[in-house]
Design a protein around this motif. Structure first.
Motif, PDB file in Angstrom:
ATOM      1  N   PRO A  85       0.838  -1.271   0.094  1.00  0.00           N
ATOM      2  CA  PRO A  85      -0.060  -0.136  -0.049  1.00  0.00           C
ATOM      3  C   PRO A  85       0.818   1.317   0.035  1.00  0.00           C
ATOM      4  CG  PRO A  85      -0.775  -1.539   1.614  1.00  0.00           C
ATOM      5  CD  PRO A  85       0.660  -1.992   1.202  1.00  0.00           C
ATOM      6  N   PRO A  86       0.275   2.423  -0.152  1.00  0.00           N
ATOM      7  CA  PRO A  86       0.919   3.754  -0.225  1.00  0.00           C
ATOM      8  C   PRO A  86       1.569   3.898   1.090  1.00  0.00           C
ATOM      9  CG  PRO A  86      -1.114   3.854  -1.593  1.00  0.00           C
ATOM     10  CD  PRO A  86      -1.195   2.511  -0.755  1.00  0.00           C
ATOM     11  N   PRO A  87       2.942   4.674   1.011  1.00  0.00           N
ATOM     12  CA  PRO A  87       3.424   4.790   2.433  1.00  0.00           C
ATOM     13  C   PRO A  87       2.666   6.024   2.989  1.00  0.00           C
ATOM     14  CG  PRO A  87       5.174   4.563   0.666  1.00  0.00           C
ATOM     15  CD  PRO A  87       3.692   4.746  -0.103  1.00  0.00           C
ATOM     16  N   GLY A  88       2.645   5.889   4.099  1.00  0.00           N
ATOM     17  CA  GLY A  88       1.756   6.602   5.055  1.00  0.00           C
ATOM     18  C   GLY A  88       0.085   6.394   5.249  1.00  0.00           C
ATOM     19  N   SER A  89      -0.392   5.594   4.509  1.00  0.00           N
ATOM     20  CA  SER A  89      -1.713   5.245   4.490  1.00  0.00           C
ATOM     21  C   SER A  89      -2.028   4.291   5.572  1.00  0.00           C
ATOM     22  CB  SER A  89      -1.985   4.648   3.224  1.00  0.00           C
ATOM     23  OG  SER A  89      -1.659   3.242   2.872  1.00  0.00           O
ATOM     24  N   ARG A  90      -3.275   4.299   5.833  1.00  0.00           N
ATOM     25  CA  ARG A  90      -3.806   3.313   6.903  1.00  0.00           C
ATOM     26  C   ARG A  90      -3.380   1.766   6.484  1.00  0.00           C
ATOM     27  NH1 ARG A  90      -9.864   3.924   8.504  1.00  0.00           N
ATOM     28  NH2 ARG A  90      -9.036   5.783   9.350  1.00  0.00           N
ATOM     29  N   GLU A  91      -3.672   1.547   5.314  1.00  0.00           N
ATOM     30  CA  GLU A  91      -3.546   0.363   4.697  1.00  0.00           C
ATOM     31  C   GLU A  91      -1.890  -0.046   4.992  1.00  0.00           C
ATOM     32  OE1 GLU A  91      -5.196   2.635   3.159  1.00  0.00           O
ATOM     33  OE2 GLU A  91      -7.328   1.624   3.205  1.00  0.00           O
TER      34      GLU A  91
END
Length: 213
Positions: A85-91
């Motif tokens: 998942p994208p860095p910094g995301s909840r995922e």
């Protein structure tokens, strides 16, 4: 090539999971098949991984050992494959959580069971995983009703945890819950998993034939 990918592995090892991860990236790679007790412990390979264990990955001048680290590295090295998942995301937070839950809880808990270790209940607080029963309950509850472990798409965390579940359930080291079986069954149908297993199954059969087994 400066950025060549080389997998050091054996078809009866955790290297099968690293191969699956490489197949998911879609990148070309070569594999060096090592033998337990000989080439795996030889100076040439100990310069790559002083532990004398597989898998290990070389990517140009970068060397990565430890299966969870290899999966994480490849996901970041080839973002176009969409395996993290994208860095910094909840995922992304969930991705890290469950990837390392696999390394820090699932693996030691199932290894302890495989070795027949009976940890007294009053000593379990010393263990990062507590107990196998607790690990299985937490993971089963999290996966219940979810297709993927961290968000709404497949990631390297699914690959790593799913491979662990598939392997340990074969040997009754993890309970065969309906949630686990459905989750693993979906993951094993992925084209990259099918390709990787076919390659390693053939290598294993060839090694068995060569040894007269």
């Amino acid at each position: 090539m400066a950025d060549q990918l080389v997998l050091y592995t054996h078809p009866w090892s955790r290297g099968r999971v690293a191969r699956w991860m490489l197949e998911e990236t879609g990148q070309p790679y070569t594999a060096e098949i090592l033998d337990y007790g000989t080439t795996m412990k030889a100076p040439a390979y100990l310069a790559v991984n002083p532990m004398g264990k597989v898998p290990a990955l070389r990517h140009g001048d970068v060397v990565v050992t430890e299966l969870a680290a290899i999966c994480s590295y490849l996901a970041d090295a080839f973002p176009e494959a969409g395996l993290a998942p994208p860095p910094g995301s909840r995922e992304r937070g969930a991705y890290y959580r469950w990837l390392f839950f696999g390394a820090g809880c699932v693996e030691p808990a199932t290894t302890a069971k495989a070795l027949g270790l009976d940890i007294p209940e009053d000593k379990r607080r010393m263990l990062g995983y507590g107990s196998l029963e607790q690990v299985a309950e937490v993971l089963d509850r999290h996966l219940s009703g979810r297709e993927f472990i961290a968000g709404d798409r497949f990631t390297a965390a699914d690959l790593y945890v799913g491979a662990q579940l598939g392997w340990t359930m074969q040997f009754d080291l993890m309970p065969r819950t309906p949630t686990f079986e459905a989750y693993v069954g979906r993951l094993m149908q992925r084209p990259a998993s099918v390709r990787a297993n076919a390659i390693d199954d053939k290598l294993a059969a060839d090694l068995k034939a060569a040894s007269g087994g």
